[in-house]
Design a protein around this motif. Structure first.
Motif, PDB file in Angstrom:
ATOM      1  N   GLU A  19       0.832  -1.205   0.000  1.00  0.00           N
ATOM      2  CA  GLU A  19       0.000   0.000   0.000  1.00  0.00           C
ATOM      3  C   GLU A  19       0.868   1.256   0.000  1.00  0.00           C
ATOM      4  OE1 GLU A  19      -3.355   2.413  -0.017  1.00  0.00           O
ATOM      5  OE2 GLU A  19      -3.170   0.257  -0.358  1.00  0.00           O
ATOM      6  N   ALA A  20       1.920   1.259   0.809  1.00  0.00           N
ATOM      7  CA  ALA A  20       2.807   2.420   0.874  1.00  0.00           C
ATOM      8  C   ALA A  20       3.486   2.671  -0.469  1.00  0.00           C
ATOM      9  CB  ALA A  20       3.857   2.213   1.962  1.00  0.00           C
ATOM     10  N   SER A  31       2.419   1.879  -3.362  1.00  0.00           N
ATOM     11  CA  SER A  31       1.455   2.198  -4.424  1.00  0.00           C
ATOM     12  C   SER A  31       1.033   3.668  -4.417  1.00  0.00           C
ATOM     13  CB  SER A  31       0.212   1.316  -4.283  1.00  0.00           C
ATOM     14  OG  SER A  31      -0.565   1.723  -3.160  1.00  0.00           O
ATOM     15  N   LEU A  32       1.465   4.415  -3.412  1.00  0.00           N
ATOM     16  CA  LEU A  32       1.017   5.799  -3.268  1.00  0.00           C
ATOM     17  C   LEU A  32       1.818   6.790  -4.104  1.00  0.00           C
ATOM     18  CD1 LEU A  32       0.286   5.875   0.569  1.00  0.00           C
ATOM     19  CD2 LEU A  32      -1.369   5.891  -1.302  1.00  0.00           C
ATOM     20  N   THR A  56       4.962   7.748  -4.139  1.00  0.00           N
ATOM     21  CA  THR A  56       5.674   8.661  -3.259  1.00  0.00           C
ATOM     22  C   THR A  56       7.041   9.020  -3.829  1.00  0.00           C
ATOM     23  OG1 THR A  56       6.389   9.005  -0.971  1.00  0.00           O
ATOM     24  CG2 THR A  56       6.748   6.822  -1.912  1.00  0.00           C
ATOM     25  N   PRO A  91       8.886   5.134   1.571  1.00  0.00           N
ATOM     26  CA  PRO A  91       8.376   4.137   2.535  1.00  0.00           C
ATOM     27  C   PRO A  91       9.410   3.100   2.940  1.00  0.00           C
ATOM     28  CG  PRO A  91       6.799   4.478   0.768  1.00  0.00           C
ATOM     29  CD  PRO A  91       8.053   5.182   0.355  1.00  0.00           C
ATOM     30  N   LYS A 121      -0.625  12.209   0.686  1.00  0.00           N
ATOM     31  CA  LYS A 121      -0.160  10.868   0.327  1.00  0.00           C
ATOM     32  C   LYS A 121       1.275  10.604   0.771  1.00  0.00           C
ATOM     33  CE  LYS A 121      -3.158   9.830  -3.604  1.00  0.00           C
ATOM     34  NZ  LYS A 121      -3.201   9.470  -5.045  1.00  0.00           N
ATOM     35  N   THR A 122       2.124  11.610   0.654  1.00  0.00           N
ATOM     36  CA  THR A 122       3.531  11.415   1.032  1.00  0.00           C
ATOM     37  C   THR A 122       3.655  11.095   2.521  1.00  0.00           C
ATOM     38  OG1 THR A 122       4.298  12.903  -0.708  1.00  0.00           O
ATOM     39  CG2 THR A 122       5.813  12.480   1.114  1.00  0.00           C
ATOM     40  N   ALA A 137       2.327   7.530   3.141  1.00  0.00           N
ATOM     41  CA  ALA A 137       3.267   6.500   2.694  1.00  0.00           C
ATOM     42  C   ALA A 137       4.432   6.363   3.670  1.00  0.00           C
ATOM     43  CB  ALA A 137       3.786   6.852   1.297  1.00  0.00           C
TER      44      ALA A 137
END
Length: 244
Positions: free
Chosen positions: A49-50, A52-53, A55, A64, A189-190, A193
């Motif tokens: 999940e992290a 996929s953001l 970042t 991440p 989002k950053t 993540a």
């Protein structure tokens, strides 16, 4: 709708903690399963999940993964500072009672994670209803294990059951608070993540350095303990697969 789904997550968290409390006489199996679940959460949920953001990268490494290493090393550094492992491994079970703060820290981290779970539900509803329902299903499915782990981690370090139940209740309320707050204040989002990576490192360290050694102490270790760890990992794989 987001708040309603977070209430379901609230109930599942409480149920997970109740199960952990009721089976405490088979503590080795509980701890073995908890370690497997935590490994599954890190490998199949938090890190994917992290990453996929979308970042940022720092010196060629995704943020991440840097915070993942930082979280792992931070817990290790704190433990070395308090000489947590100065005693022999065989004395671990007795020695851990002097470090109840570690259990509280672990439980508190899970509360924060549950808050962000709720925030994820609220944020998803701001973009797409179908996505939001999928996110909510995933959160509800693994909030059972969140409650299970919150109670298990807190009591593992000698904390009274009253403290464990308090943290369990906070963990259950956290998704509701997160879903409510996110309707007013989205999380960048950053930042999200970076947190997911940090929490993944923290969780993996606890699973491998504390929970598994405690589950496999000579007086408790059995083939069933190993089976419980494998089952916990496979369970999280199944949960994540069904909610993708």
């Amino acid at each position: 709708m987001a708040i309603l789904l977070s209430v379901v997550a609230f109930l599942m968290t409480l149920l997970g903690g109740l199960v952990a409390h009721r089976v405490r006489e088979r503590r080795n199996l509980v701890l073995g399963a908890a370690a497997g679940v935590m490994l599954g959460v890190v490998s199949f949920d938090l890190l994917p999940e992290a990453l996929s953001l979308d970042t940022i990268h720092i010196h060629g490494v995704p943020l991440p993964m840097l915070t993942f290493a930082a979280g792992f090393l931070a817990v290790h550094t704190v433990e070395r500072a308090v000489a947590m492992h100065d005693t022999h491994e065989g004395d671990y079970a007795a020695h851990r009672h002097a470090h109840a703060g570690m259990g509280l820290a672990a439980g508190s981290a899970l509360v924060i994670h549950s808050f962000l779970d709720g925030a994820a539900i609220g944020a998803a509803f701001q973009t797409d209803t179908t996505l939001a329902v999928a996110v909510a299903i995933g959160v509800i499915a693994h909030d059972f294990t969140d409650g299970f782990n919150t109670y298990t981690l807190t009591t593992l370090y000698g904390n009274a059951r009253r403290r464990a139940i308090t943290l369990l209740c906070l963990d259950a309320i956290a998704p509701v608070a997160g879903a409510t707050l996110t309707t007013l204040l989205p999380i960048p989002k950053t930042l999200l993540a970076a947190y997911l990576g940090l929490f993944a490192g923290f969780l993996l360290y606890l699973a491998t350095s504390h929970i598994l050694p405690e589950a496999h102490t000579p007086r408790r270790s059995t083939g069933l303990t190993l089976a419980a760890t494998l089952a916990g990992t496979l369970f999280m794989w199944a949960v994540i697969g069904l909610t993708e």
